[in-house]
Scaffold this motif. Structure first.
Motif, PDB file in Angstrom:
ATOM      1  N   ALA A 159       0.852  -1.195   0.000  1.00  0.00           N
ATOM      2  CA  ALA A 159       0.000   0.000   0.000  1.00  0.00           C
ATOM      3  C   ALA A 159       0.884   1.240   0.000  1.00  0.00           C
ATOM      4  CB  ALA A 159      -0.914   0.015   1.222  1.00  0.00           C
ATOM      5  N   GLY A 160       0.492   2.228  -0.801  1.00  0.00           N
ATOM      6  CA  GLY A 160       1.088   3.550  -0.697  1.00  0.00           C
ATOM      7  C   GLY A 160       0.117   4.404   0.103  1.00  0.00           C
ATOM      8  N   VAL A 161       0.536   4.884   1.254  1.00  0.00           N
ATOM      9  CA  VAL A 161      -0.328   5.791   2.027  1.00  0.00           C
ATOM     10  C   VAL A 161       0.413   7.121   2.107  1.00  0.00           C
ATOM     11  CG1 VAL A 161      -1.729   6.136   4.080  1.00  0.00           C
ATOM     12  CG2 VAL A 161      -1.201   3.822   3.325  1.00  0.00           C
ATOM     13  N   SER A 204       5.340   5.165   2.229  1.00  0.00           N
ATOM     14  CA  SER A 204       4.741   6.430   2.626  1.00  0.00           C
ATOM     15  C   SER A 204       5.534   7.602   2.050  1.00  0.00           C
ATOM     16  CB  SER A 204       4.747   6.486   4.161  1.00  0.00           C
ATOM     17  OG  SER A 204       4.535   7.793   4.619  1.00  0.00           O
ATOM     18  N   ASN A 227       6.294  10.479  -4.967  1.00  0.00           N
ATOM     19  CA  ASN A 227       5.362   9.390  -5.247  1.00  0.00           C
ATOM     20  C   ASN A 227       5.787   8.650  -6.503  1.00  0.00           C
ATOM     21  OD1 ASN A 227       3.328   9.364  -3.142  1.00  0.00           O
ATOM     22  ND2 ASN A 227       2.995  11.476  -3.773  1.00  0.00           N
ATOM     23  N   ILE A 252       7.178   5.421  -5.675  1.00  0.00           N
ATOM     24  CA  ILE A 252       6.215   4.317  -5.480  1.00  0.00           C
ATOM     25  C   ILE A 252       5.841   3.724  -6.847  1.00  0.00           C
ATOM     26  CG2 ILE A 252       3.959   3.679  -4.533  1.00  0.00           C
ATOM     27  CD1 ILE A 252       4.339   5.789  -2.369  1.00  0.00           C
ATOM     28  N   GLY A 303      -3.697   2.290  -2.931  1.00  0.00           N
ATOM     29  CA  GLY A 303      -3.158   3.554  -2.437  1.00  0.00           C
ATOM     30  C   GLY A 303      -4.201   4.301  -1.623  1.00  0.00           C
ATOM     31  N   PHE A 345      -2.144   7.842 -10.184  1.00  0.00           N
ATOM     32  CA  PHE A 345      -2.175   6.461  -9.678  1.00  0.00           C
ATOM     33  C   PHE A 345      -3.352   5.700 -10.297  1.00  0.00           C
ATOM     34  CE2 PHE A 345       0.968   7.618  -6.452  1.00  0.00           C
ATOM     35  CZ  PHE A 345       1.761   6.484  -6.505  1.00  0.00           C
ATOM     36  N   VAL A 362      -4.078   1.812 -10.245  1.00  0.00           N
ATOM     37  CA  VAL A 362      -4.104   1.628  -8.784  1.00  0.00           C
ATOM     38  C   VAL A 362      -5.482   1.992  -8.206  1.00  0.00           C
ATOM     39  CG1 VAL A 362      -3.075   2.343  -6.581  1.00  0.00           C
ATOM     40  CG2 VAL A 362      -1.625   2.055  -8.604  1.00  0.00           C
ATOM     41  N   THR A 403      -7.487   3.599  -5.555  1.00  0.00           N
ATOM     42  CA  THR A 403      -7.016   4.767  -4.803  1.00  0.00           C
ATOM     43  C   THR A 403      -8.124   5.304  -3.896  1.00  0.00           C
ATOM     44  OG1 THR A 403      -5.497   5.297  -6.603  1.00  0.00           O
ATOM     45  CG2 THR A 403      -6.039   7.088  -5.097  1.00  0.00           C
TER      46      THR A 403
END
Ligand code: SF4
Ligand code: MSK
Length: 640
Positions: free
Chosen positions: A440-442, A472, A520, A523, A547, A564, A569, A571
């Motif tokens: 996960a991208g947070v 992150s 980002n 990522i 994300g 994204f 992704v 999102t």
């Protein structure tokens, strides 16, 4: 005051309480004073693109359903959201352009204060353009690369070369859909043209252009900015430092850098501990010079120099209210003009440095790369000279936390590959084998419209508990750092057993600090490398990944979300995009768009549910890939 003042962060809680007692202004007061905010704007239903307006659409009652020109809610909301993308794309890409010009200066000016610190990174980047640097000395190579990359901003034919570094299946899809960005500036200009009165009124056609403009940022301006920052300032490697207002020292000159572009702050970080400057600080009665950062300039210099993070976006005026900030020097983006009202109550000098960002009540010391060291020295000396002017109103919350930060797409997984092997294989194997459930991208900002940090912390902790590894960036990183989620030991406290085992084996925290909001693009690189490593599908949209930007606020965040989504992704954001006044547009962005690009938007204000939606999506992708069941029992088991 708003009832959103339950702060998880003790430092913020203490400072906001003091601000209330001393009648000092805060973002929460200003937010409160704006209530109720305009419902038409919130729903994306107001247009002022021409002087026949402003027009607004009545979403519920008997009021008008079209503007004076006949534009519908769908058109107005779509035009508005893609203008937000254009602004976000411009902010990141202008940053990327500036770094490209720094590289050009290195190439052209033998006396330049900058150099190429990571030649391997520059060579890897140059290879995207078929440039090898063979037989060229450093400066000639820097010039060649800079001149080539600057074409990406304004070229009149072809498409972005750097965007071709996405997975081949994704590039093919973009080409089929007409989404390959042609040049960075052109996409922004075309978005502005199409949203002028009387041009594009088809909401899907507008969103398509919005996605191309966003891709010109993520796979263009931002990626160039990140890669060339690494080449010029050094590719980050994991290091240990500290976060929160408690990093400031009462007996030191405290100089806070704030904004986004590291060109000046990197030089400040390099020279601030020079003996002459430290001696000057001592002569003024201080014991030394303490640097700290706010927002993404903080992330940039933390990643490369270990300079501590003083706070996130929402803490900028609280830092000044400690009474010990001798100077806050700012560059661009996310800087509140309202800081001047706070600074009036303290001795803090506010200094703008970019010709693009002057602010009332700030002194302006213009930064110029041809005199970088001289100007950085002048700035530090001005901060030192201000140290004796402090008044008695000083209070530094005794709150700070340790973190390991500074992961790049290269270094994070160099770690995962073991000391001598740089490979994504162990990461892919951990996902395939059921130790890691997904990625996960947070990311992103915080916003006074919700409880500060609650969204970030809830989403991240719920993901960790369910064996999802978190990457992150931006202010989410600063929040995670302040709350101890970036200590390697955090895995034992917060992660599921499988993720714990991976973190323990390679000595990484369960939340990887991958940089500023510009980063980002790192990522995107991680996801691309995972696809390339094999075993998890052919495209980013095949990956068990998702994300989130739980507390987003900026136009950059809108642009990031769109690149994204357009990269495949799933999102999730907290507060919805301002499109809800158009049902057709909302349904499209949160539904059918996925059939076209493989990613979609999800609006979810319940943070636990946001994390669960991400996990459901991750599980759906695991199932499609026919991956093994998770090795250990998972706390969240979606209904079948
Ligand atoms: Fe009104 Fe149309 Fe002008 Fe927008 S472009 S302000 S909807 S007349
Ligand atoms: S600083 S854009 S508040 S992440 Fe990049 Fe933080 Fe958002 Fe600004």
């Amino acid at each position: 005051m708003s009832n959103n003042l339950n702060f998880a962060d003790k430092a913020t809680k203490e400072m906001v309480k003091r601000a209330g007692e001393q009648n000092l202004p805060t973002i929460w007061n200003r937010y409160e004073a704006q209530q109720p905010q305009c419902g038409f704007g919130d729903l994306g239903l107001c247009c002022r693109h021409c002087s026949m307006g402003p027009c607004r659409i009545d979403p519920f009652g008997e009021g008008p359903k079209v503007g004076v020109c006949g534009a519908t809610a769908d058109t107005i909301a779509a035009r508005h959201i893609i203008r937000m993308i254009a602004a976000g794309s411009s902010a990141h890409s202008d940053h990327g352009r500036d770094i490209s010009h720094t590289l050009l200066r290195i190439g052209e000016d033998p006396n330049c204060d900058y150099t190429v610190k990571d030649m391997n990174k520059l060579k890897a980047f140059a290879a995207y353009y078929g440039l090898t640097g063979d037989g060229k000395e450093m400066r000639a190579f820097a010039k060649e690369v800079a001149e080539r990359v600057l074409q990406e901003f304004g070229q009149q034919s072809g498409t972005l070369k750097i965007a071709e570094t996405a997975p081949p299946a994704r590039v093919k899809l973009w080409k089929e859909l007409g989404l390959m960005p042609r040049s960075i500036d052109r996409e922004v200009v075309e978005t502005m043209h199409r949203t002028h009165i009387g041009v594009d009124a088809d909401y899907k056609n507008l969103i398509k252009q919005g996605m191309r403009t966003a891709l010109a940022d993520g796979w263009g301006g931002s990626m160039i900015g990140t890669d060339l920052s690494d080449a010029v300032f050094g590719t980050p490697n994991p290091l240990t430092t500290e976060a929160n207002l408690g990093i400031m020292k009462k007996d030191h000159v405290n100089l806070i850098v704030h904004g986004h572009e590291p060109t000046l702050s990197d030089i400040i970080a390099v020279i601030s501990q020079k003996k002459e400057l430290v001696d000057k600080a001592k002569a003024k009665g201080a014991k030394g010079i303490q640097l700290g950062g706010i927002c993404c300039t903080a992330n940039e210099i933390m990643m490369r120099h270990g300079i501590p993070l003083a706070g996130s976006y929402m803490q900028q005026e609280l830092a000044i209210q400690t009474g010990v900030v001798d100077m806050m020097v700012v560059d661009v983006q996310c800087i509140w003009p309202g800081l001047q009202e706070t600074a009036k109550c303290f001795h803090t000098k506010l200094v703008t440095t970019s010709p693009k960002a002057k602010m009332p009540g700030f002194e302006h010391i213009e930064f110029s790369e041809d005199r970088a060291v001289a100007i950085a020295t002048q700035i530090i000396e001005t901060a030192i000279d201000n140290f004796p002017n402090r008044n008695g109103n000083q209070y530094i919350p005794d709150v700070k936390e340790q973190l390991v930060g500074g992961f790049s797409a290269e270094s994070a997984f160099h770690f995962l590959g073991g000391k001598y092997r740089s490979t994504y294989r162990p990461l892919n194997d951990a996902i395939i084998g059921g130790r890691i459930r997904g990625l996960a991208g947070v990311i992103g900002c915080s916003n006074p419209n919700m409880e500060y940090e609650e969204g970030h912390l809830t989403v991240v902790k719920e993901l960790l508990k369910n064996d999802v590894l978190v990457a992150s960036t931006g202010c989410n990183s600063i929040t995670c750092a302040k709350h101890g989620l970036m200590r390697p030991e955090a895995a034992f406290q917060y992660a599921g057993k499988g993720l714990q085992e991976v973190c323990q084996a390679v000595g990484i925290p369960p939340v990887l600090h991958m940089g500023a909001c510009l980063d980002n693009s790192r990522i995107l690189r991680v996801l691309t490398n995972v696809v390339a490593e094999g075993g998890l599908g052919d495209d980013i949209s095949d990956l068990p990944a998702a994300g989130a930007a739980p507390e987003w606020m900026s136009e950059k965040a809108v642009c990031i979300g769109f690149y994204f989504v357009a990269s495949g992704v799933y999102t999730v954001i907290g507060k919805p995009l301002p499109v809800m006044g158009s049902k057709a547009l909302t349904d499209y962005l949160t539904g059918d768009i996925e059939k076209e690009v493989g990613g979609k938007w999800v609006f979810e204000e319940n943070h636990i549910e946001a994390a669960h939606k991400m996990i459901r999506h991750i599980d759906k992708k695991r199932k499609a890939l026919k991956l093994k069941p998770m090795l250990y029992e998972q706390p969240f088991k979606p209904e079948a």
